[in-house]
Design an enzyme around this catalytic site. Structure first.
Site, mmCIF file in Angstrom:
data_model
loop_
_atom_site.group_PDB
_atom_site.id
_atom_site.type_symbol
_atom_site.label_atom_id
_atom_site.label_comp_id
_atom_site.label_asym_id
_atom_site.label_seq_id
_atom_site.Cartn_x
_atom_site.Cartn_y
_atom_site.Cartn_z
ATOM 1 C CD GLU A 49 -3.756 10.849 -7.993
ATOM 2 O OE1 GLU A 49 -4.267 9.853 -7.064
ATOM 3 O OE2 GLU A 49 -2.817 11.333 -7.809
ATOM 4 C CB THR A 62 1.668 4.871 -6.340
ATOM 5 O OG1 THR A 62 1.708 5.767 -5.066
ATOM 6 C CG2 THR A 62 0.389 4.542 -6.720
#
Length: 309
Positions: free
Chosen positions: A131, A184
């Protein structure tokens, strides 16, 4: 013949309104598959990616599958090699944990190939490194529910402390994914760097209320707690139809709505499949007016998480 194992990891909803970077839950059926094969030569190599329209990197230092596996192999001091094939079932930039599902499936497959040296909870530590590569922040509120299933609380990150929460029977989620990609990193960039004491207090109360509602199976408390005063006010401006949908579902018995992850997908929680279906009908009307195509999924909370196929 090379030994190969394929695994599946589900889509997820992160943040869950008030739980920025600390709450998430898993979705049924929708997700990614990854096949991992042992090879004689050392190192990790992505040999195939499908379903990404050519957008994902093959370089091992940039692909979430290989970054996650490499973190695990370093912990094991494993010197062998693996080949990875990724089959995307999730759209990129959707807010449904696309990068997390890839990393989770890759870890479950690689872990199985090596004889299960880690339990799934331990794999979360390696998935957060993926991530970090995907969006610049090592958050676990997508990867933890994708691996473990269910509703998950990330109590702390240093060290990582992951807690599975109970899921009330009859809780359903409707996901509405407009055909719009929202990166994101860009979505995180609009967040306020500082918040007031008042907002912190409100947010803390809602987090506590939501978790209490899950434990008590109190849908009314869950509904009152699905409010975000920190991330949503700025992120919602990037998502067409957000406020129109929220207003339209108020009268049908849905518990509440919010941004799934960083968006643009919107989640709506309901106390029954029937109401979740009504949300779908309303959502299609809202996005027709907004002028965007939308994919809609109805799901119970997936308590299984990632698994070997």
């Amino acid at each position: 013949m090379k030994k190969s194992i394929r695994a599946f990891a589900p889509a997820t909803v992160a943040n869950v309104s008030c739980g920025f970077d600390i709450l998430g839950f898993a979705i049924d059926e929708l997700g990614d598959q990854v096949e991992v094969s042992l090879r004689e030569t050392p190192g990790l190599e992505v040999i195939h990616i499908a379903g990404d329209n050519g957008k994902l990197p093959y370089e091992s230092e940039k692909n979430t599958c290989t970054v996650a596996i490499q973190a695990m192999l370093q912990a094991l001091n494993y010197q062998g090699g693996m080949e990875i094939s990724l089959y995307k079932g999730l759209p990129l930039g959707s807010g449904m944990g696309s990068s997390a599902a890839s990393a989770a499936a890759a870890l479950v497959a690689a872990n199985a190939l090596l004889g299960y040296p880690f339990d799934k909870k331990s794999l979360v530590n390696f998935a957060v490194e993926a991530e970090r590569i995907a969006c610049g922040a090592a958050h676990a509120d997508n990867v933890a529910p994708s691996l473990l299933g269910g509703f998950v609380l990330i109590r702390d990150y240093h060290p990582l402390d992951v807690i599975k929460l109970p899921v009330p029977k009859g809780l359903f989620c409707t996901l509405l994914h407009p055909h719009l990609e929202l990166n994101t990193a860009d979505s995180r960039s609009v967040l306020r760097k500082q918040i007031s004491l008042k907002d912190a207090t409100i947010q803390s109360g809602n987090i506590a209320g939501l978790i209490s509602g899950l434990y008590q199976a109190d849908f009314g408390l869950i509904s009152r707690s699905l409010k975000d005063v920190i991330a949503e006010p700025t992120r919602a401006l990037l998502i067409p139809g957000f406020y129109e949908l929220r207003e339209a579902i108020q009268s049908i018995g849905a518990l509440g709505s919010g941004i799934s992850g960083s968006g643009p997908t919107i989640f709506v929680l309901s106390p029954s499949r029937k109401i979740a279906g009504e949300v779908e009908k309303i959502g299609r009307k809202v996005y027709q007016k907004v002028g965007l195509e939308v994919d809609i999924y109805i799901s119970e909370i997936n308590d299984k998480g990632a698994y070997v196929i």
